[in-house]
Design a protein around this motif. Structure first.
Motif, short mmCIF file in Angstrom:
data_model
loop_
_atom_site.label_atom_id
_atom_site.label_comp_id
_atom_site.label_asym_id
_atom_site.label_seq_id
_atom_site.Cartn_x
_atom_site.Cartn_y
_atom_site.Cartn_z
N PHE A 241 77.79 28.09 45.83
CA PHE A 241 78.73 28.27 44.85
C PHE A 241 80.41 28.41 45.60
CE2 PHE A 241 81.22 30.24 41.29
CZ PHE A 241 81.24 29.30 40.37
N ASN A 242 80.24 29.68 46.41
CA ASN A 242 81.51 30.12 47.22
C ASN A 242 81.98 28.84 48.02
OD1 ASN A 242 82.62 32.70 46.86
ND2 ASN A 242 80.36 33.10 46.85
N ALA A 243 80.93 28.03 48.61
CA ALA A 243 81.38 26.91 49.36
C ALA A 243 82.00 25.68 48.64
CB ALA A 243 80.19 26.44 50.08
N GLY B 268 83.36 34.88 43.85
CA GLY B 268 82.73 33.77 43.66
C GLY B 268 81.58 34.27 42.64
N SER B 269 80.81 35.03 43.16
CA SER B 269 79.74 35.73 42.34
C SER B 269 79.83 36.21 41.16
CB SER B 269 78.79 36.68 43.17
OG SER B 269 78.25 36.17 44.31
N VAL B 270 80.82 36.96 41.01
CA VAL B 270 81.44 37.36 39.72
C VAL B 270 81.90 36.16 38.82
CG1 VAL B 270 83.41 38.59 38.34
CG2 VAL B 270 82.24 39.66 40.41
N SER C 269 71.48 34.13 43.20
CA SER C 269 70.73 34.51 44.34
C SER C 269 71.65 34.43 45.58
CB SER C 269 69.48 33.79 44.63
OG SER C 269 69.76 32.53 44.67
N ALA C 270 71.33 34.94 46.75
CA ALA C 270 71.97 34.80 47.84
C ALA C 270 72.20 33.20 48.38
CB ALA C 270 71.24 35.21 49.11
N GLY C 271 71.34 32.48 48.39
CA GLY C 271 71.44 30.80 48.48
C GLY C 271 72.35 30.31 47.51
N LEU D 273 69.69 26.35 52.58
CA LEU D 273 69.39 27.25 51.40
C LEU D 273 68.28 27.22 50.49
CD1 LEU D 273 72.96 28.06 51.25
CD2 LEU D 273 71.30 29.69 52.49
N ASP D 274 67.56 25.85 50.78
CA ASP D 274 66.63 25.42 49.67
C ASP D 274 67.14 25.49 48.12
OD1 ASP D 274 64.33 24.32 49.16
OD2 ASP D 274 63.26 26.39 48.85
#
Length: 263
Positions: free
Chosen positions: A61-63, A41-43, A54-56, A174-175
């Motif tokens: 995005f993955n969710a 998802g991050s890629v 960012s981590a959040g 996650l703000d």
């Protein structure tokens, strides 16, 4: 002077390139910096936006990708299974058949909701009062045209889409609940069905708003939904290969549909 002798504009890409020894994706060494270090998802986010989330942002995005992967024997899944029935040697064709129906009814809500929200142009500095005014304008614009507001209502989850509740809870935790999602929630609060009943915010609307807040261009929002659903389609095809239902669906249609000549 021939076509190939004319001056052509310079072409450039930042997406990726390969050399004899390395593969580069948006400036990152694929083998050394991404593989085994970054989730898919991050890629995907990196490919779309040019930066790693960012981590959040990565969690949201993955969710979103998980939320739309599959929810049963929908028309997209049936189209894929029936195509596989006729061409089991061409799984790519069956996957394509399953996602080609992405439009105003299925999967296209991502883009439609995103375009409505971005047209209102909210940003981090937009006050709650201004968001209420923008929401009222969106509701009135659609109501005056007799048009449905994309992202609201659901044929099954009449009392609220469980995916929406989870996504919003995560975004707050996650703000990363930004102005587009805040506006979407105000639109939902002000909108009602023709009968006057409240309309739930569905997952497509929530995802479209959240992706806008993550900086995803509206031009590719539907593409994100298609990538998500493609995973579910492949799952259906894996099941179709071991437990076929395509022919049963075909025979069922043959049995239940009546022939009624028009002359």
């Amino acid at each position: 002077m021939t076509l190939f002798e004319t001056d052509l504009p310079t072409m450039a890409t930042s997406i990726g390139r390969s050399t004899a020894d390395d593969i580069w994706v948006q400036g990152y060494n694929l083998a050394d910096e991404l593989m085994g270090e970054v989730d898919f998802g991050s890629v995907f986010y990196l490919l779309i936006t040019g930066r790693l989330p960012s981590a959040g942002e990565a969690r949201i995005f993955n969710a979103v990708l998980v939320a739309l992967a599959d929810h049963g024997l929908t028309p997209t899944a049936l189209a894929a299974r029936l195509t596989y029935t006729g061409a089991p040697d061409s799984i790519q064709g069956a996957v394509a058949a399953g996602v080609l129906g992405a439009g105003s009814v299925f999967l296209g809500v991502f883009e439609d909701a995103g375009r409505v929200l971005t047209a209102a142009a909210p940003d981090a500095a937009t006050s709650d009062e201004e968001l209420d005014r923008l929401a009222a304008g969106i509701v009135e614009n659609h109501r005056s045209r007799g048009a449905r507001i994309p992202g609201l209502g659901h044929p099954f989850h009449k009392n609220g889409d469980p995916r929406t509740a989870r996504l919003l809870a995560m975004a707050r935790e996650l703000d990363v609940l930004g102005p587009h999602t805040r506006l979407m929630l105000r639109v939902q609060a002000q909108a009602t069905s023709p009968s006057g009943k409240p309309l739930p915010l569905n997952a497509g609307g929530a995802c479209g708003a959240l992706l806008c807040d993550l900086g995803i261009d509206t031009a590719v929002l539907r593409g994100v939904a298609v990538v998500s659903r493609a995973a579910g389609v492949v799952g259906h095809l894996a099941e179709e290969a071991r437990a076929p239902m395509g022919r049963t669906l075909w025979y069922l249609a043959e049995r239940e549909a009546s022939y009624e000549p028009r002359r």
